[in-house]
Design a protein around this motif. Structure first.
Motif, PDB file in Angstrom:
ATOM      1  N   ALA A 240     -30.252 -67.458  40.248  1.00  0.00           N
ATOM      2  CA  ALA A 240     -29.156 -68.544  39.822  1.00  0.00           C
ATOM      3  C   ALA A 240     -27.760 -67.743  39.390  1.00  0.00           C
ATOM      4  CB  ALA A 240     -29.669 -69.491  38.648  1.00  0.00           C
ATOM      5  N   ASP A 241     -27.979 -66.408  39.132  1.00  0.00           N
ATOM      6  CA  ASP A 241     -26.972 -65.943  38.830  1.00  0.00           C
ATOM      7  C   ASP A 241     -26.076 -65.277  39.915  1.00  0.00           C
ATOM      8  OD1 ASP A 241     -28.100 -65.686  36.191  1.00  0.00           O
ATOM      9  OD2 ASP A 241     -28.363 -63.657  35.866  1.00  0.00           O
ATOM     10  N   GLY A 242     -24.925 -65.483  40.101  1.00  0.00           N
ATOM     11  CA  GLY A 242     -23.988 -64.836  40.928  1.00  0.00           C
ATOM     12  C   GLY A 242     -23.794 -63.432  40.694  1.00  0.00           C
ATOM     13  N   VAL A 243     -23.830 -62.783  42.069  1.00  0.00           N
ATOM     14  CA  VAL A 243     -23.955 -61.172  42.159  1.00  0.00           C
ATOM     15  C   VAL A 243     -22.935 -60.844  43.378  1.00  0.00           C
ATOM     16  CG1 VAL A 243     -25.134 -59.103  42.620  1.00  0.00           C
ATOM     17  CG2 VAL A 243     -26.132 -60.896  41.240  1.00  0.00           C
ATOM     18  N   ILE A 244     -21.846 -60.095  42.694  1.00  0.00           N
ATOM     19  CA  ILE A 244     -20.779 -59.673  43.730  1.00  0.00           C
ATOM     20  C   ILE A 244     -20.664 -58.242  43.640  1.00  0.00           C
ATOM     21  CG2 ILE A 244     -18.550 -59.515  44.528  1.00  0.00           C
ATOM     22  CD1 ILE A 244     -18.150 -62.527  43.405  1.00  0.00           C
ATOM     23  N   ARG A 245     -20.968 -57.561  44.655  1.00  0.00           N
ATOM     24  CA  ARG A 245     -20.662 -55.873  44.721  1.00  0.00           C
ATOM     25  C   ARG A 245     -19.616 -55.586  45.633  1.00  0.00           C
ATOM     26  NH1 ARG A 245     -25.319 -51.510  45.714  1.00  0.00           N
ATOM     27  NH2 ARG A 245     -23.968 -49.590  46.328  1.00  0.00           N
ATOM     28  N   THR A 246     -18.907 -54.398  44.985  1.00  0.00           N
ATOM     29  CA  THR A 246     -17.857 -53.836  45.792  1.00  0.00           C
ATOM     30  C   THR A 246     -18.071 -52.491  46.097  1.00  0.00           C
ATOM     31  OG1 THR A 246     -16.595 -53.119  43.793  1.00  0.00           O
ATOM     32  CG2 THR A 246     -16.200 -55.539  44.386  1.00  0.00           C
ATOM     33  N   ASP A 247     -17.105 -51.918  47.136  1.00  0.00           N
ATOM     34  CA  ASP A 247     -17.145 -50.581  47.178  1.00  0.00           C
ATOM     35  C   ASP A 247     -16.458 -49.841  46.157  1.00  0.00           C
ATOM     36  OD1 ASP A 247     -14.602 -50.862  47.876  1.00  0.00           O
ATOM     37  OD2 ASP A 247     -15.138 -50.570  50.040  1.00  0.00           O
ATOM     38  N   LYS A 248     -16.018 -48.418  46.348  1.00  0.00           N
ATOM     39  CA  LYS A 248     -15.158 -47.705  45.138  1.00  0.00           C
ATOM     40  C   LYS A 248     -13.825 -48.262  45.225  1.00  0.00           C
ATOM     41  CE  LYS A 248     -14.509 -43.755  48.215  1.00  0.00           C
ATOM     42  NZ  LYS A 248     -14.555 -42.282  48.149  1.00  0.00           N
ATOM     43  N   ASN A 249     -13.471 -48.726  46.158  1.00  0.00           N
ATOM     44  CA  ASN A 249     -12.134 -49.158  46.282  1.00  0.00           C
ATOM     45  C   ASN A 249     -11.605 -50.670  45.894  1.00  0.00           C
ATOM     46  OD1 ASN A 249     -10.883 -46.856  47.335  1.00  0.00           O
ATOM     47  ND2 ASN A 249     -11.896 -47.179  49.296  1.00  0.00           N
ATOM     48  N   GLY A 250     -12.936 -51.453  45.121  1.00  0.00           N
ATOM     49  CA  GLY A 250     -12.932 -52.622  44.975  1.00  0.00           C
ATOM     50  C   GLY A 250     -12.856 -53.589  46.010  1.00  0.00           C
ATOM     51  N   ILE A 251     -13.324 -53.350  46.948  1.00  0.00           N
ATOM     52  CA  ILE A 251     -13.611 -54.509  48.126  1.00  0.00           C
ATOM     53  C   ILE A 251     -14.895 -54.938  48.374  1.00  0.00           C
ATOM     54  CG2 ILE A 251     -13.617 -54.688  50.531  1.00  0.00           C
ATOM     55  CD1 ILE A 251     -10.806 -53.971  49.464  1.00  0.00           C
ATOM     56  N   VAL A 252     -14.699 -56.192  48.361  1.00  0.00           N
ATOM     57  CA  VAL A 252     -16.212 -57.083  48.183  1.00  0.00           C
ATOM     58  C   VAL A 252     -17.263 -56.719  49.416  1.00  0.00           C
ATOM     59  CG1 VAL A 252     -17.166 -59.509  48.116  1.00  0.00           C
ATOM     60  CG2 VAL A 252     -15.350 -58.760  46.859  1.00  0.00           C
ATOM     61  N   THR A 253     -18.214 -56.058  49.159  1.00  0.00           N
ATOM     62  CA  THR A 253     -19.402 -55.885  50.055  1.00  0.00           C
ATOM     63  C   THR A 253     -20.577 -56.736  50.399  1.00  0.00           C
ATOM     64  OG1 THR A 253     -20.389 -54.227  48.823  1.00  0.00           O
ATOM     65  CG2 THR A 253     -18.568 -53.452  50.222  1.00  0.00           C
TER      66      THR A 253
END
Length: 817
Positions: free
Chosen positions: A267-280
Motif C-alpha cells: 500500500a506504500d507508494g515507492v518512487i525511485r530516481t537515479d543520481k540526477n533525480g530522474i524517476v526510474t
C-alpha cells in the motif's frame, strides 16, 4: 662460445683457469674473477698475487697437490679457503690437470668451484621446494596438480575436505573423473587454451563431484608449470568453494522477483530516481495516490512530478530527493505534509527519503516512500481533541486550560497595562451529596448541565474548561475587574437557582469562585492557579456560593500565601541552578540497629536549611509540598542523593562506617506508584547494579497511591534488583493490614504512636503483636521507630521485633566528611 661458457660457469658457480709454467702467465675466466671478487677489466691475474689470496695452509695444500701430481701426470683436486678482494673468506674446490711436453711440465689448467655459493643455492632450492610443499599443503583453498593427460599428481587437504575424498583415492583418479559431466567441455577448452599458449592463466566456474556424487560449485584458477626450457609439464588448479555465493545468487534473484511483486502489491507508494533525480521506478500504489499513469512520471525529474506542501497553509516544502542526493543522508518531511495529486487535491502523507548507494558507497539514486496519512490525520486530530478535552462535558480539560493560561500570561506581559485578564477557579458546592446519594451517572448529568449553563453566559472569546472532578476554570481576556466581578455574581446566582431532580427529590447547588488576575507579576501557570484556588477556598470559608478576588492582604489568603512562599522556597532549593549559599535541602541520617544495638544501616531524613543555617524539620514544609504537588520532586531529590551516598560508601570506608550496610529512604506512595519515577530509579540502579541491595524504600501506609496491576509490577521490578520495600508508619491509619495484603513488601515499620502506646494500653500492644505475628508468617522484617528508652526496647524485643530506631540509639545527624 665465450658467452655460453660464462653462462655455464655462472650456473655452476665455477671458473676455469690456466698457468703457463715457462712464462708464469696466468689466465682466469670470468667465473674465476667472480669467485675472487675481481674485475676482469681492471685486474690482471699474476701467479704471486693469486697465491696471495690463499692463506698459508691453503698454499701448502696446493703446493703438495702439484708436487704429488707432477711425477705421475695425475689430476688433482683439493678443498682450500680463498680470501676475496672484498675480504670475504670463501671455501672453494680447486681441480687441476698438469700438461707435459717431452716429459716436461709446461702448464696447468683447471677449475675453481665456489663451494659456499653452491651450498647456498642448494639450501635455497630445498627451502623453496619445502615452502612450495608447505604452501600447497596448508593452503585454505583446494589445490590440484595434474599432468597433461589429466592424471592427478598432487592434492592438498583442503581439496580432499572440499570433495570428501581421501588423498589416496584422488591420486588414483583423473580430473575428468571428478568433473560434473555438464562442465567437461568448458574444462577441456580451458586446459587446451593454456597448453597451446593462448593464455597464461584463466579462471572459470565449474562443478566437481564429491565422493557421494553430490556436485559442489567451485571457482577454478588454472596455471601452467614449466620446465627449465619453459615447456609445459603440468597444470595446477586453485579451487574455491562458491556454493554459498551461488545460493546467494539464487536468493538474490528470488529476492529481486519478490521485491518486484511486493512493490506492486504494497500500500506504500515507492518512487525511485537515479543520481540526477530522474524517476526510474514508480509502483502501483504511488500511481494510484498521485492519480498519474506511469508514462507521465517515468523519465521526468522528481521535482516536476512531486509537489509537497507544509501540513498547514500553502507554503511549499523543499524537494527531499534533491536534499538526500546532495547530503547523502535520509530526509524526513513533517508528518502530514500534503502531496498535490494530478487533480490538484491535497493528500496528507507520511514519507521517508533516503539515498541509494552502490557497493562502493557511491550515491547512485534515491528512493521516496510515502503513505496515505488521511486516516492517521483524522485519528491524530481525534486523539488531540481527546487529549485536550474532557470526555464527559466536551469542554477543554486541565492540560488545555494550563496551555491557555500560559498563552494569556505571555500576552499580558507583552502588552502590560493595555487590558486586564482574569482566571476564575470554580468549585461546585454540595456536589458530593448528589454524587453519593444519587450515584455517579446522576453526578455526570449535573456536571454536563452546569457546564452548559455556565457556557451560555460567556462570550466567544472566553475560555471555559473542566479542571477535574467538580472544578472548572474560566479565563477572561481583555475585561475590567468590574466586568469580571459582574460575571462572577451572575454565575453564582444562576447556579444557585439550578435544581436537579432525582427520585422526586430536588437538589440545589452553589458555586464558589476564586479570581486571580493574570500577568500582573512574574508568576507562572501554577502560581496563578494556586492564587485562584486560594481565593476559591476563601469564598468557601466565607459562606460558599460567592466569589473572592485574590489579595495578599486577605487573612486567609495571607495564610495560604505562606504555603506559596514555601512552594517557591522548596522549588528554588530543588533547582540545580541554585546558588551554593542559598537555602538548601540536606539529608540527615539516623541509625537502624539490631537487638544488640549493632548498627545495620541508616534512614535518610530530609531537612530544610535556611540562609541563617537554621535546620527546619520536614513537618513544617512537607504538608505544603504535598498540597502544592512537589512531593514527587522531593522524593526524586532524596533518592538521587541517597544513591550518591551509597556510591561513596563503596569508595570510602569512613562513609560506610557512619551509614552501615544500607540507606532507607521515605518515598510517598503517590510517587512510588508513578511509572516514570520507578523507571528513572531503575535506570539509576541498573547503572550501578551493586547499589540495589543497599537501598530500602519506605512507603507510608496512610497514603493511598495508585496501586493497580501496572504499579504493583513496577514495585516488583524494584525488588528484583535488590531494593527492599518497607511499609512505613504501620498502625497509624486504618489501612495497615489492607496494604500489607495488597503490596508484596520485605518489611514493615511500626509507627512511633504504636511504639509509644505499648506502655499505655492493650490496643497498641495487641496491634503490635498481631502485626509482628503476621510479619513472621510472611517472613518479613519488623522495625520499630521512635524507641526512646530501655523499657520500650525490652518490650519490643519480647514481642519479636527485629530492628530498632529512635533517640535511644541515635539522633539524626549529617554525614561527617
Amino acid at each position: 662460445m665465450q658467452t655460453a661458457l660464462a653462462l655455464l660457469e655462472q650456473r655452476a658457480h665455477a671458473g676455469t683457469w690456466s698457468l703457463d709454467i715457462s712464462t708464469g702467465k696466468l689466465w682466469w675466466s670470468e667465473g674465476v674473477h667472480r669467485i675472487c671478487g675481481t674485475d676482469p677489466k681492471s685486474y690482471s691475474p699474476q701467479l704471486k698475487r693469486a697465491l696471495g689470496m690463499f692463506d698459508s695452509a691453503s698454499r701448502l695444500v696446493l703446493q703438495n697437490a702439484v708436487d704429488e701430481a707432477t711425477p705421475d701426470h695425475k689430476d688433482f683436486g683439493v678443498r682450500v679457503r680463498l680470501h676475496r678482494r672484498d675480504g670475504e673468506s670463501v671455501s672453494i674446490f680447486a681441480a687441476a690437470r698438469p700438461i707435459f711436453r717431452d716429459g716436461i711440465l709446461t702448464s696447468l689448467s683447471g677449475v675453481l668451484y665456489d663451494l659456499d655459493a653452491i651450498a647456498r643455492e642448494r639450501s635455497a632450492a630445498l627451502e623453496s621446494e619445502e615452502r612450495f610443499k608447505m604452501l600447497f599443503r596448508d593452503s585454505p583453498s583446494g589445490l590440484i596438480l595434474a599432468s597433461i593427460n589429466k592424471q592427478i599428481i598432487l592434492v592438498n587437504p583442503a581439496l580432499c575436505s572440499l570433495l570428501c575424498f581421501e588423498e589416496a583415492e584422488l591420486l588414483q583418479k583423473t580430473t575428468t573423473a571428478i568433473t560434473h559431466p555438464d562442465d567437461l567441455d568448458k574444462t577441456e577448452d580451458a586446459v587446451r587454451r593454456l597448453w597451446t599458449g593462448q593464455v597464461n592463466n584463466l579462471s572459470f566456474e565449474k562443478r566437481y563431484l564429491r565422493s557421494d556424487g553430490r556436485p559442489v560449485w567451485t571457482r577454478v584458477s588454472l596455471s601452467l608449470l614449466r620446465d627449465a626450457e619453459r615447456r609445459p609439464i603440468h597444470y595446477i588448479g586453485q579451487c574455491l568453494d562458491i556454493s554459498e555465493s551461488k545460493e546467494r545468487e539464487d536468493e538474490l534473484f528470488e529476492a529481486k522477483e519478490l521485491a518486484q511483486i511486493t512493490l506492486s502489491s504494497i500500500a506504500d507508494g515507492v518512487i525511485r530516481t537515479d543520481k540526477n533525480g530522474i524517476v526510474t521506478l514508480c509502483n502501483d500504489a504511488a500511481l494510484r495516490m498521485l492519480g498519474y499513469d506511469s508514462s507521465a512520471i517515468l523519465g521526468r525529474p522528481f521535482w516536476d512530478v512531486i509537489v509537497l506542501h507544509k501540513p498547514r497553509g500553502e507554503d511549499l516544502l523543499d524537494d527531499p530527493v534533491t536534499e538526500a542526493l546532495n547530503t547523502g543522508i535520509a530526509i524526513k518531511i513533517p508528518a502530514f505534509a500534503r502531496l498535490r495529486t494530478a487533480s490538484g487535491n491535497m493528500r496528507p502523507i507520511f514519507d521517508s527519503t533516503a539515498p541509494v548507494r552502490s557497493s562502493s558507497s557511491e550515491i547512485v539514486g534515491a528512493v521516496f516512500v510515502f503513505q496515505d496519512a488521511a486516516d492517521n490525520l483524522q485519528m491524530a486530530e481525534r486523539l488531540t481533541y481527546q487529549a485536550t478535552h474532557d470526555a464527559l462535558t466536551g469542554l477543554p480539560n486541565r492540560q488545555a486550560a494550563e496551555e491557555q493560561i500560559k498563552r494569556v500570561i505571555t500576552l499580558a506581559k507583552t502588552a502590560p497595562g493595555l487590558c486586564e485578564h482574569f482566571l476564575f477557579y470554580m468549585d461546585l458546592d454540595h456536589f458530593k451529596v448528589i454524587n453519593d446519594t444519587c450515584g455517579h451517572p446522576a453526578g455526570d448529568q449535573v456536571l454536563r448541565e452546569v457546564s452548559e449553563l455556565i457556557a451560555e453566559r460567556l462570550r466567544e472569546s472566553d475560555f471555559l474548561a473542566r479542571f477535574g472532578g467538580d472544578e472548572f476554570v474560566l479565563i477572561l481576556s481583555s475585561v475590567s475587574q468590574e466586568s469580571a466581578a459582574a460575571l462572577a455574581r451572575r454565575l453564582t446566582e444562576e447556579i444557585s437557582r439550578y435544581r436537579f431532580v432525582s427520585s422526586s427529590r430536588s437538589y440545589s447547588l452553589s458555586i464558589s469562585i476564586g479570581i486571580a488576575q493574570l500577568g500582573v507579576a512574574e508568576e507562572d501557570v501554577q502560581d496563578v492557579l494556586a492564587q485562584a484556588d486560594t481565593a476559591c477556598y476563601a469564598s468557601k470559608r466565607s459562606g460558599r456560593g460567592t466569589y473572592q478576588f485574590f489579595a495578599f492582604d486577605d487573612v486567609l489568603i495571607s495564610e495560604t500565601h505562606v504555603d506559596l512562599g514555601w512552594f517557591q522556597r522548596i522549588r528554588r532549593a530543588l533547582s540545580p541552578e541554585s546558588a551554593p549559599d542559598s537555602e538548601r535541602l540536606e539529608l540527615y541520617f539516623q541509625a537502624i540497629v539490631d537487638g544488640d544495638g549493632k548498627q545495620l544501616g541508616s534512614e535518610a531524613l530530609i531537612r530544610f536549611i535556611t540562609n541563617e543555617h537554621k535546620v527546619i524539620s520536614p513537618q513544617e514544609f512537607l504538608p505544603t509540598a504535598e498540597r502544592m504537588g512537589l512531593m514527587g520532586s522531593l522524593d526524586r531529590w532524596v533518592c538521587k542523593h541517597a544513591m550518591h551516598i551509597l556510591a561513596l560508601m563503596e569508595a570510602d570506608p569512613a562513609v560506610s562506617n557512619q551509614i552501615g550496610g544500607f540507606i532507607s529512604v521515605n518515598v510517598s506512595a503517590t510517587t512510588l506508584s508513578t511509572p516514570s519515577f520507578c523507571e528513572d530509579l531503575l535506570l539509576m540502579l541498573n547503572a550501578r547494579p551493586t547499589l540495589g541491595g543497599r537501598l530500602r524504600i519506605e512507603i507510608t501506609e496512610s497514603e493511598r497511591g495508585r496501586w493497580g496491576a501496572d504499579e504493583l509490577q513496577l514495585l516488583q521490578r524494584l525488588r528484583k534488583v535488590g531494593v527492599f520495600v518497607i511499609l512505613d508508619d504501620f498502625g497509624s491509619g486504618y489501612n495497615s493490614f489492607h496494604f500489607l495484603k495488597l503490596l508484596q513488601v520485605d518489611g514493615l515499620k511500626l509507627d512511633k504512636t504504636v511504639v509509644n502506646g505499648l506502655r499505655i494500653g492493650p490496643i497498641d500492644r495487641n496491634l503490635a503483636a498481631a502485626a509482628i505475628a503476621i510479619a513472621k508468617e510472611l517472613q518479613i522484617i519488623v522495625t520499630a521507630e521512635g524507641v526512646e528508652d530501655e523499657e520500650t526496647m525490652q518490650r519490643l524485643v519480647a514481642l519479636g521485633v527485629d530492628h530498632f530506631q529512635g533517640y535511644f540509639f541515635d539522633r539524626p545527624h549529617i554525614l561527617r566528611r
